[in-house]
Design a protein around this motif. Structure first.
Motif, PDB file in Angstrom:
ATOM      1  N   PHE A   1      59.750  84.199  47.107  1.00 57.10           N
ATOM      2  CA  PHE A   1      58.385  84.510  46.657  1.00 57.10           C
ATOM      3  C   PHE A   1      58.322  85.745  45.756  1.00 57.10           C
ATOM      4  CE2 PHE A   1      58.040  82.566  50.908  1.00 57.10           C
ATOM      5  CZ  PHE A   1      57.488  81.350  50.533  1.00 57.10           C
ATOM      6  N   SER A   2      59.424  86.071  45.129  1.00 49.71           N
ATOM      7  CA  SER A   2      59.431  87.222  44.218  1.00 49.71           C
ATOM      8  C   SER A   2      58.889  86.856  42.841  1.00 49.71           C
ATOM      9  CB  SER A   2      60.850  87.777  44.074  1.00 49.71           C
ATOM     10  OG  SER A   2      61.719  86.784  43.540  1.00 49.71           O
ATOM     11  N   GLU A   3      58.886  85.548  42.515  1.00 50.61           N
ATOM     12  CA  GLU A   3      58.378  85.101  41.215  1.00 50.61           C
ATOM     13  C   GLU A   3      57.612  83.796  41.370  1.00 50.61           C
ATOM     14  OE1 GLU A   3      61.377  84.672  38.227  1.00 50.61           O
ATOM     15  OE2 GLU A   3      62.470  86.464  38.887  1.00 50.61           O
ATOM     16  N   PHE A   4      56.545  83.677  40.578  1.00 53.09           N
ATOM     17  CA  PHE A   4      55.790  82.427  40.466  1.00 53.09           C
ATOM     18  C   PHE A   4      55.577  82.166  38.976  1.00 53.09           C
ATOM     19  CE2 PHE A   4      54.846  83.976  44.639  1.00 53.09           C
ATOM     20  CZ  PHE A   4      54.722  82.844  45.426  1.00 53.09           C
ATOM     21  N   HIS A   5      55.936  80.982  38.522  1.00 49.93           N
ATOM     22  CA  HIS A   5      55.741  80.602  37.124  1.00 49.93           C
ATOM     23  C   HIS A   5      54.761  79.436  37.082  1.00 49.93           C
ATOM     24  CE1 HIS A   5      59.410  82.827  35.737  1.00 49.93           C
ATOM     25  NE2 HIS A   5      59.779  82.574  36.983  1.00 49.93           N
ATOM     26  N   PHE A   6      53.706  79.573  36.305  1.00 52.87           N
ATOM     27  CA  PHE A   6      52.713  78.512  36.128  1.00 52.87           C
ATOM     28  C   PHE A   6      52.705  78.152  34.645  1.00 52.87           C
ATOM     29  CE2 PHE A   6      51.460  81.528  39.360  1.00 52.87           C
ATOM     30  CZ  PHE A   6      51.183  80.745  40.462  1.00 52.87           C
ATOM     31  N   PHE A   7      52.730  76.875  34.324  1.00 46.70           N
ATOM     32  CA  PHE A   7      52.805  76.523  32.915  1.00 46.70           C
ATOM     33  C   PHE A   7      51.898  75.356  32.553  1.00 46.70           C
ATOM     34  CE2 PHE A   7      56.367  74.710  35.235  1.00 46.70           C
ATOM     35  CZ  PHE A   7      56.338  73.359  34.911  1.00 46.70           C
ATOM     36  N   GLU A   8      51.476  75.387  31.311  1.00 41.87           N
ATOM     37  CA  GLU A   8      50.623  74.348  30.749  1.00 41.87           C
ATOM     38  C   GLU A   8      51.487  73.136  30.411  1.00 41.87           C
ATOM     39  OE1 GLU A   8      50.265  73.316  27.346  1.00 41.87           O
ATOM     40  OE2 GLU A   8      48.401  72.207  27.673  1.00 41.87           O
ATOM     41  N   GLN A   9      50.877  71.959  30.296  1.00 44.45           N
ATOM     42  CA  GLN A   9      51.633  70.717  30.142  1.00 44.45           C
ATOM     43  C   GLN A   9      52.555  70.709  28.929  1.00 44.45           C
ATOM     44  OE1 GLN A   9      48.366  67.882  30.410  1.00 44.45           O
ATOM     45  NE2 GLN A   9      49.223  67.109  32.332  1.00 44.45           N
ATOM     46  N   SER A  10      52.213  71.456  27.912  1.00 41.27           N
ATOM     47  CA  SER A  10      53.060  71.466  26.709  1.00 41.27           C
ATOM     48  C   SER A  10      54.453  72.032  26.994  1.00 41.27           C
ATOM     49  CB  SER A  10      52.388  72.272  25.598  1.00 41.27           C
ATOM     50  OG  SER A  10      52.253  73.637  25.972  1.00 41.27           O
ATOM     51  N   LEU A  11      54.587  72.806  28.083  1.00 37.75           N
ATOM     52  CA  LEU A  11      55.883  73.385  28.428  1.00 37.75           C
ATOM     53  C   LEU A  11      56.623  72.568  29.478  1.00 37.75           C
ATOM     54  CD1 LEU A  11      55.247  77.243  28.592  1.00 37.75           C
ATOM     55  CD2 LEU A  11      56.150  75.873  26.715  1.00 37.75           C
ATOM     56  N   LEU A  12      56.055  71.446  29.893  1.00 36.09           N
ATOM     57  CA  LEU A  12      56.670  70.641  30.941  1.00 36.09           C
ATOM     58  C   LEU A  12      58.083  70.207  30.577  1.00 36.09           C
ATOM     59  CD1 LEU A  12      56.538  69.145  33.619  1.00 36.09           C
ATOM     60  CD2 LEU A  12      55.413  67.247  32.448  1.00 36.09           C
ATOM     61  N   LYS A  13      58.254  69.759  29.332  1.00 34.56           N
ATOM     62  CA  LYS A  13      59.571  69.289  28.895  1.00 34.56           C
ATOM     63  C   LYS A  13      60.591  70.414  28.952  1.00 34.56           C
ATOM     64  CE  LYS A  13      61.896  66.851  25.119  1.00 34.56           C
ATOM     65  NZ  LYS A  13      61.742  66.235  23.781  1.00 34.56           N
ATOM     66  N   PHE A  14      60.178  71.598  28.562  1.00 34.23           N
ATOM     67  CA  PHE A  14      61.078  72.753  28.583  1.00 34.23           C
ATOM     68  C   PHE A  14      61.590  73.019  29.990  1.00 34.23           C
ATOM     69  CE2 PHE A  14      61.345  77.302  29.573  1.00 34.23           C
ATOM     70  CZ  PHE A  14      62.424  77.662  28.801  1.00 34.23           C
ATOM     71  N   TRP A  15      60.674  73.046  30.970  1.00 40.40           N
ATOM     72  CA  TRP A  15      61.066  73.331  32.343  1.00 40.40           C
ATOM     73  C   TRP A  15      61.854  72.172  32.949  1.00 40.40           C
ATOM     74  CZ3 TRP A  15      61.099  77.927  34.403  1.00 40.40           C
ATOM     75  CH2 TRP A  15      60.237  78.909  33.915  1.00 40.40           C
ATOM     76  N   ALA A  16      61.436  70.933  32.643  1.00 38.94           N
ATOM     77  CA  ALA A  16      62.110  69.776  33.220  1.00 38.94           C
ATOM     78  C   ALA A  16      63.544  69.649  32.733  1.00 38.94           C
ATOM     79  CB  ALA A  16      61.331  68.505  32.892  1.00 38.94           C
ATOM     80  N   ASN A  17      63.810  70.070  31.498  1.00 39.53           N
ATOM     81  CA  ASN A  17      65.144  69.942  30.926  1.00 39.53           C
ATOM     82  C   ASN A  17      66.005  71.182  31.097  1.00 39.53           C
ATOM     83  OD1 ASN A  17      64.567  67.362  30.033  1.00 39.53           O
ATOM     84  ND2 ASN A  17      63.781  68.068  28.051  1.00 39.53           N
ATOM     85  N   LEU A  18      65.471  72.125  31.819  1.00 39.47           N
ATOM     86  CA  LEU A  18      66.204  73.371  32.003  1.00 39.47           C
ATOM     87  C   LEU A  18      67.260  73.181  33.088  1.00 39.47           C
ATOM     88  CD1 LEU A  18      66.164  76.277  30.917  1.00 39.47           C
ATOM     89  CD2 LEU A  18      64.680  76.888  32.810  1.00 39.47           C
ATOM     90  N   HIS A  19      68.514  73.179  32.726  1.00 34.31           N
ATOM     91  CA  HIS A  19      69.579  72.885  33.678  1.00 34.31           C
ATOM     92  C   HIS A  19      70.206  74.133  34.289  1.00 34.31           C
ATOM     93  CE1 HIS A  19      69.353  68.676  32.733  1.00 34.31           C
ATOM     94  NE2 HIS A  19      69.497  68.940  31.442  1.00 34.31           N
ATOM     95  N   ARG A  20      70.012  75.260  33.641  1.00 34.98           N
ATOM     96  CA  ARG A  20      70.560  76.481  34.226  1.00 34.98           C
ATOM     97  C   ARG A  20      69.541  77.048  35.217  1.00 34.98           C
ATOM     98  NH1 ARG A  20      67.765  80.513  31.833  1.00 34.98           N
ATOM     99  NH2 ARG A  20      66.822  80.109  29.792  1.00 34.98           N
ATOM    100  N   PRO A  21      69.959  77.958  36.109  1.00 31.86           N
ATOM    101  CA  PRO A  21      69.012  78.572  37.035  1.00 31.86           C
ATOM    102  C   PRO A  21      67.874  79.244  36.268  1.00 31.86           C
ATOM    103  CG  PRO A  21      71.257  79.086  37.657  1.00 31.86           C
ATOM    104  CD  PRO A  21      71.326  78.439  36.301  1.00 31.86           C
ATOM    105  N   ILE A  22      66.684  79.090  36.771  1.00 33.65           N
ATOM    106  CA  ILE A  22      65.522  79.667  36.095  1.00 33.65           C
ATOM    107  C   ILE A  22      65.529  81.174  36.251  1.00 33.65           C
ATOM    108  CG2 ILE A  22      63.009  79.719  36.062  1.00 33.65           C
ATOM    109  CD1 ILE A  22      63.059  76.922  37.247  1.00 33.65           C
ATOM    110  N   THR A  23      65.396  81.859  35.159  1.00 26.49           N
ATOM    111  CA  THR A  23      65.311  83.314  35.206  1.00 26.49           C
ATOM    112  C   THR A  23      64.073  83.741  34.451  1.00 26.49           C
ATOM    113  OG1 THR A  23      66.618  83.540  33.172  1.00 26.49           O
ATOM    114  CG2 THR A  23      67.808  83.546  35.261  1.00 26.49           C
ATOM    115  N   SER A  24      63.787  85.027  34.503  1.00 24.84           N
ATOM    116  CA  SER A  24      62.661  85.522  33.711  1.00 24.84           C
ATOM    117  C   SER A  24      63.019  85.373  32.240  1.00 24.84           C
ATOM    118  CB  SER A  24      62.386  86.988  34.065  1.00 24.84           C
ATOM    119  OG  SER A  24      63.539  87.747  33.867  1.00 24.84           O
ATOM    120  N   TRP A  25      62.043  85.482  31.360  1.00 25.51           N
ATOM    121  CA  TRP A  25      62.234  85.190  29.941  1.00 25.51           C
ATOM    122  C   TRP A  25      63.296  86.047  29.286  1.00 25.51           C
ATOM    123  CZ3 TRP A  25      56.506  85.799  30.592  1.00 25.51           C
ATOM    124  CH2 TRP A  25      55.954  84.588  30.983  1.00 25.51           C
TER     125      TRP A  25
END
Length: 283
Positions: free
Chosen positions: A259-283
């Motif tokens: 619970f140290s991070e929460f990311h909320f995104f608009e639908q236009s970024l769905l593809k970016f997050w769905a195709n992200l294969h590496r561990p999610i990090t801050s920008w």
């Protein structure tokens, strides 16, 4: 039910002399009375406040029922003065009605309903901010009216709506512009990071200090808690990203397991997050 009508509460009017009140009124169990001290003879003292002596979940104001189904609308329309107590309960003062409310939003109770005389209005009207100004000041710290953030997938987080323009957010909430000079165009406000693409809000990230977690709710689920995260995983497809995060594509949400991070995104970024294969990090 408590009834306020023409500067009276349950038939007890402000300004009445104590000598003119019968024993039944003076001993009315649902009301408490306060008298002025300007008179040498106690019986000549006049009523300066009448208040509820018990909690309630609704009351009548000049024929209109006020309860928790219409309270927010009533407050927005009347724009009262606002203060918060140490218990995070709310004090509202409505000068137009000589009315003060002490409210427990969590318990959905009016802890006190009070009317006051014009002679002591300064005691009630010399403190606090007007509701609209109070809301704006709270938006600077991104805490909503109820002390929590409401998340609507792909639509909004708290008071921030996706696709709002950068200039409108800065102007509306009087936020000092601190943009990181890169192509990602990020606005930082305390532990919140707002990402803008083509000058439109597309992503909101919250970096949490565990000591100061603001509850985040989606459909009455506190997603910033272990219980809430378990509910999400039971109801929605959560994709593990590395060892530390879950992605909920349907909700446009990424949650760190601690619970140290929460990311909320608009639908236009769905593809970016769905195709992200590496561990999610801050920008």
């Amino acid at each position: 039910m408590l009834k306020i009508l023409n500067n009276s509460l349950n038939g007890i009017a402000l300004g009445q002399r104590k000598v003119d009140l019968d024993d039944a009124t003076l001993n009315e169990s649902s009301c408490s009375l306060e008298f002025d001290r300007k008179h040498k003879i106690q019986s000549d003292s006049q009523v300066i406040t009448v208040s509820s002596s018990e909690t309630c979940d609704e009351f009548s104001l000049n024929g209109k029922i006020i309860n928790f189904s219409n309270l927010e609308k009533f407050v927005e329309e009347e724009n009262p003065l606002v203060e918060i107590s140490g218990e995070e309960n709310y004090f509202y003062t409505f000068p137009q009605y000589n009315l003060a409310l002490y409210i427990d939003y969590k318990g959905k109770l009016f802890l006190q309903v009070l009317i006051y005389d014009e002679s002591i209005k300064d005691l009630y009207e010399n403190r606090g901010l007007r509701y609209l100004d109070f809301q704006k000041s709270k938006l600077k710290s991104l805490i909503t009216f109820y002390g929590k953030l409401i998340f609507i997938p792909h639509v909004s987080v708290g008071n921030f709506e996706f696709n709002s323009s950068l200039s409108d957010i800065i102007k509306e909430y009087d936020i000092l512009e601190k943009i990181i000079p890169d192509k990602k165009n990020i606005l930082w406000i305390n532990n919140f990071a707002l990402r803008f693409d083509n000058q439109k809000l597309t992503q909101i990230t919250i970096f949490y200090d565990k000591k100061e977690i603001i509850p985040i709710y989606y459909n009455e689920i506190n997603i910033s808690s272990e219980k809430g995260l378990s509910e999400l995983l039971n109801k929605y497809d959560g994709i593990e990203r590395g060892e530390f995060k879950y992605l909920f594509k349907e909700l446009g949400l990424v949650v760190a397991k601690d619970f140290s991070e929460f990311h909320f995104f608009e639908q236009s970024l769905l593809k970016f997050w769905a195709n992200l294969h590496r561990p999610i990090t801050s920008w």
